[in-house]
Each structure stands twice: as C-alpha cells, then as structure tokens.
Design a protein around this motif. Structure first.
Motif, PDB file in Angstrom:
ATOM      1  N   SER A  56       0.829  -1.207   0.000  1.00 26.26           N
ATOM      2  CA  SER A  56       0.000   0.000   0.000  1.00 26.26           C
ATOM      3  C   SER A  56       0.862   1.255   0.000  1.00 26.26           C
ATOM      4  O   SER A  56       0.470   2.292  -0.537  1.00 26.26           O
ATOM      5  N   VAL A  57       2.059   1.174   0.610  1.00 26.45           N
ATOM      6  CA  VAL A  57       2.978   2.313   0.601  1.00 26.45           C
ATOM      7  C   VAL A  57       3.474   2.574  -0.819  1.00 26.45           C
ATOM      8  O   VAL A  57       3.601   3.727  -1.249  1.00 26.45           O
ATOM      9  N   ILE A  58       3.743   1.511  -1.552  1.00 25.77           N
ATOM     10  CA  ILE A  58       4.182   1.666  -2.947  1.00 25.77           C
ATOM     11  C   ILE A  58       3.081   2.329  -3.771  1.00 25.77           C
ATOM     12  O   ILE A  58       3.339   3.246  -4.554  1.00 25.77           O
ATOM     13  N   HIS A  59       1.851   1.898  -3.579  1.00 27.56           N
ATOM     14  CA  HIS A  59       0.736   2.514  -4.305  1.00 27.56           C
ATOM     15  C   HIS A  59       0.572   3.983  -3.909  1.00 27.56           C
ATOM     16  O   HIS A  59       0.163   4.805  -4.733  1.00 27.56           O
ATOM     17  N   ALA A  60       0.882   4.307  -2.654  1.00 29.42           N
ATOM     18  CA  ALA A  60       0.762   5.694  -2.188  1.00 29.42           C
ATOM     19  C   ALA A  60       1.797   6.600  -2.846  1.00 29.42           C
ATOM     20  O   ALA A  60       1.671   7.830  -2.779  1.00 29.42           O
ATOM     21  N   MET A  61       2.805   6.008  -3.488  1.00 26.61           N
ATOM     22  CA  MET A  61       3.805   6.808  -4.209  1.00 26.61           C
ATOM     23  C   MET A  61       3.215   7.446  -5.456  1.00 26.61           C
ATOM     24  O   MET A  61       3.798   8.375  -6.022  1.00 26.61           O
ATOM     25  N   PHE A 152      11.712  12.352  -1.088  1.00 24.24           N
ATOM     26  CA  PHE A 152      12.188  11.246  -1.939  1.00 24.24           C
ATOM     27  C   PHE A 152      12.464  11.673  -3.378  1.00 24.24           C
ATOM     28  O   PHE A 152      12.597  10.827  -4.259  1.00 24.24           O
ATOM     29  N   HIS A 153      12.564  12.967  -3.638  1.00 23.90           N
ATOM     30  CA  HIS A 153      13.037  13.496  -4.924  1.00 23.90           C
ATOM     31  C   HIS A 153      12.192  13.045  -6.114  1.00 23.90           C
ATOM     32  O   HIS A 153      12.648  13.097  -7.257  1.00 23.90           O
ATOM     33  N   GLY A 154      10.996  12.582  -5.868  1.00 22.43           N
ATOM     34  CA  GLY A 154      10.175  12.115  -6.982  1.00 22.43           C
ATOM     35  C   GLY A 154      10.710  10.846  -7.615  1.00 22.43           C
ATOM     36  O   GLY A 154      10.432  10.541  -8.776  1.00 22.43           O
ATOM     37  N   LYS A 155      11.491  10.073  -6.843  1.00 24.00           N
ATOM     38  CA  LYS A 155      12.067   8.829  -7.339  1.00 24.00           C
ATOM     39  C   LYS A 155      11.767   7.705  -6.355  1.00 24.00           C
ATOM     40  O   LYS A 155      11.416   7.937  -5.205  1.00 24.00           O
ATOM     41  N   VAL A 156      11.934   6.469  -6.811  1.00 21.97           N
ATOM     42  CA  VAL A 156      11.659   5.317  -5.950  1.00 21.97           C
ATOM     43  C   VAL A 156      12.932   4.761  -5.321  1.00 21.97           C
ATOM     44  O   VAL A 156      12.880   3.767  -4.601  1.00 21.97           O
ATOM     45  N   LYS A 177      10.149  -5.083  -7.399  1.00 25.54           N
ATOM     46  CA  LYS A 177       9.670  -5.154  -8.782  1.00 25.54           C
ATOM     47  C   LYS A 177       8.451  -4.263  -8.974  1.00 25.54           C
ATOM     48  O   LYS A 177       8.328  -3.545  -9.985  1.00 25.54           O
ATOM     49  N   LEU A 178       7.543  -4.282  -7.982  1.00 24.60           N
ATOM     50  CA  LEU A 178       6.355  -3.436  -8.052  1.00 24.60           C
ATOM     51  C   LEU A 178       6.750  -1.956  -8.029  1.00 24.60           C
ATOM     52  O   LEU A 178       6.221  -1.146  -8.796  1.00 24.60           O
ATOM     53  N   ALA A 179       7.705  -1.604  -7.172  1.00 29.28           N
ATOM     54  CA  ALA A 179       8.155  -0.211  -7.078  1.00 29.28           C
ATOM     55  C   ALA A 179       8.782   0.247  -8.396  1.00 29.28           C
ATOM     56  O   ALA A 179       8.532   1.371  -8.859  1.00 29.28           O
ATOM     57  N   ARG A 180       9.569  -0.608  -8.998  1.00 27.25           N
ATOM     58  CA  ARG A 180      10.238  -0.240 -10.263  1.00 27.25           C
ATOM     59  C   ARG A 180       9.253  -0.131 -11.420  1.00 27.25           C
ATOM     60  O   ARG A 180       9.571   0.493 -12.442  1.00 27.25           O
ATOM     61  N   SER A 181       8.077  -0.726 -11.279  1.00 30.16           N
ATOM     62  CA  SER A 181       7.090  -0.674 -12.359  1.00 30.16           C
ATOM     63  C   SER A 181       6.288   0.625 -12.361  1.00 30.16           C
ATOM     64  O   SER A 181       5.539   0.894 -13.300  1.00 30.16           O
ATOM     65  N   LEU A 182       6.440   1.443 -11.323  1.00 32.46           N
ATOM     66  CA  LEU A 182       5.671   2.684 -11.236  1.00 32.46           C
ATOM     67  C   LEU A 182       6.086   3.659 -12.326  1.00 32.46           C
ATOM     68  O   LEU A 182       7.258   3.755 -12.675  1.00 32.46           O
ATOM     69  N   ASP A 183       5.123   4.377 -12.842  1.00 32.06           N
ATOM     70  CA  ASP A 183       5.397   5.385 -13.864  1.00 32.06           C
ATOM     71  C   ASP A 183       6.184   6.539 -13.245  1.00 32.06           C
ATOM     72  O   ASP A 183       5.746   7.144 -12.265  1.00 32.06           O
TER      73      ASP A 183
END
Length: 286
Positions: A56-61, A152-156, A177-183
C-alpha cells in the motif's frame, strides 16, 4: 493491516483517556511500537496502532487523497475485508476515525513514523477536514512527525532502500519489482503533491501544533529538507511556538526513542502539555 488498541492504565477507563494514533513505518510490526505504547501509557494516553502494508505504501507513491472524494465514497468498513493495497490507506483511515468516533476520547493526537505514517496522515487529515461524516476537528490536538516526512526526490530509489528491511527475500523482490514498475512521471507529480501538501497545509489543520523528531544523520529522512520544511512551517503557521522540533545526534531512522529514551519522552511530554494548554486557551476564546 494491523489494528491494535493497547493500554495498561489501571486508574481510568479507556474512553476517559486521550488517544494517540501510532502510524507505523514501512515494514513495522506492532511489537516494534511497544516502547512507544509504554511511553504513552506513562503520559496518560491509550495507543491505537495502525500499520499499512508495504504494497500500500508503494501505491501511495502515485496515489493520494484528493478533494474530489465525497461522503458517498465512505461507509462502514469491515476489519476483515480483503481490501486491495491500492485503497488500503483510505480504509485504515476510515476504520481509525470510526473507532475514535465510537470511543469518544477527550482528545487525540497523531504520531507519524516515516513516509508510511505520512501517507496515512494524508488520508486522516483529508477525512477530518474535507468529509462531513466526521466531526473530530476539535478533538485533534497535535501531530508528531518522527523521521518524517522524507523527501524522496520524486524517485523510488529511497523506497527501494527502505524495502531492503522488509520481509523475506521473496517478498522484497516482489515489492521492489512493483516499485520499479511505477510510472516515473506519476511518481514525480505525486512527490510534489505530497511535499507541498505538508509544507502548505491548507486543510484546516494548519494551526494544529506540530512536533518534528529527527536525526542529523538519517539516510532516509534527509536533515536538510526536513529543517527547510520546519522553518517554512514556522513562517506559515500563526504562532511560531506551534511548531516544535528536536534534533538528535547519531540516531537511526525511527530509532530516536531507542537511543535517547529520556530525552525523547521529555520532548513528547512537554509538547503534549503545550497542546493541552493551547487547546484550553483556544476553547476559552470561542
């Protein structure tokens, strides 16, 4: 999602005690927050633990609350519902505020850990000040940011570093892998929205006292950006005394209480006394 209410107080019933919402950090477990539960018990507070899942934290990004949410989006939420990670932050916030409405404590505060806690605070703040379903504005007395917010500088990249401490290797690999898939563009836009929302708090919570607890060497919550935000908040808020801060030396991310237990508790205790006094003064003027 973890929902635990803990109190060891023997002299008063639960609803006579104020509540502190402990919004845990990424990968946190309820056992990691027990030292905070014990501290708040000594200070006279019942602890309500809320921890969002790493997914859920990744989605919150890339997704956060907006003013387009309406009361029609909000209803009773069963703690056993299998909510998707993309909406989990919202559901935790709903459950939390429904619980506070049911218990009716004299007041409550929110104690935020890292960006995981900040993402949950965004939803709690949004619902309190933008949803007519909740009438809790006068009960929220203060907000404590521990190792937060983290720029977080707009980066993952920073998130990927934090994920190294989450779960087993298989789970970490899936999350990374999920984090790296974010646009990338959505992450950047969301970061700007997130940071500006904490700097320029126009939700109605802008004058609620805030305490920032941070370290001079936190690799995730950079001291430079945090101190810039603190200085800016002091300029924005009516009364610089409403923005408190305590910088610790050499403590790790979300590790200040462990390294400096007496100093940490003193800072929190003094802040809570100020919040209670400030609330009494505000009410006396109504």
């Amino acid at each position: 999602m973890v929902n635990i209410i803990t109190s060891t107080c023997r002299s008063t019933t639960r609803n006579e005690r104020p509540i502190v919402i402990l919004a845990g950090w990424l990968g946190c477990h309820s056992k990691n927050l027990q030292r905070y539960v014990q501290m708040y018990d000594r200070l006279g507070y019942t602890s309500l633990i809320r921890i969002a899942s790493p997914a859920s934290v990744i989605h919150a990004m890339i997704n956060g609350p907006t003013t387009t949410d309406t009361d029609n989006d909000i209803g009773d939420v069963d703690d056993n519902d299998d909510n998707s990670s993309s909406s989990e932050m919202k559901h935790i916030a709903i459950n939390t505020l429904q619980h506070i409405q049911q218990v009716q404590p004299p007041h409550f505060i929110v104690h935020i850990f890292s960006n995981n806690g900040c993402f949950l605070w965004e939803w709690i703040r949004h619902m309190i000040f933008h949803q007519s379903s909740y009438n809790l504005q006068n009960k929220l007395l203060g907000i404590i940011f521990d190792s937060a917010p983290a720029y977080f500088h707009g980066k993952v990249d920073g998130l990927q570093s934090a994920l190294e401490y989450v779960g087993d290797k298989e789970q970490r690999d899936k999350l990374i892998k999920l984090a790296r898939s974010l646009d990338a563009n959505r992450v950047k836009c969301r970061h700007n929205e997130f940071w500006n929302g904490l700097c320029n708090d126009t939700y109605g919570s802008e004058n609620i006292p805030q305490l920032y607890l941070y370290s001079d060497c936190d690799k995730l919550a950079n001291v430079k950006y945090l101190e810039e935000l603190i200085a800016y908040r002091r300029q924005q808020m009516s009364g610089k005394e409403r923005v408190w801060s305590r910088k610790f030396v050499g403590s790790s991310h979300c590790g200040h209480l462990k390294k400096y237990p007496a100093e940490y508790e003193e800072s929190v205790g003094n802040f809570l006394e100020f919040c209670t006094a400030a609330n009494g003064f505000r009410r006396s003027r109504l």
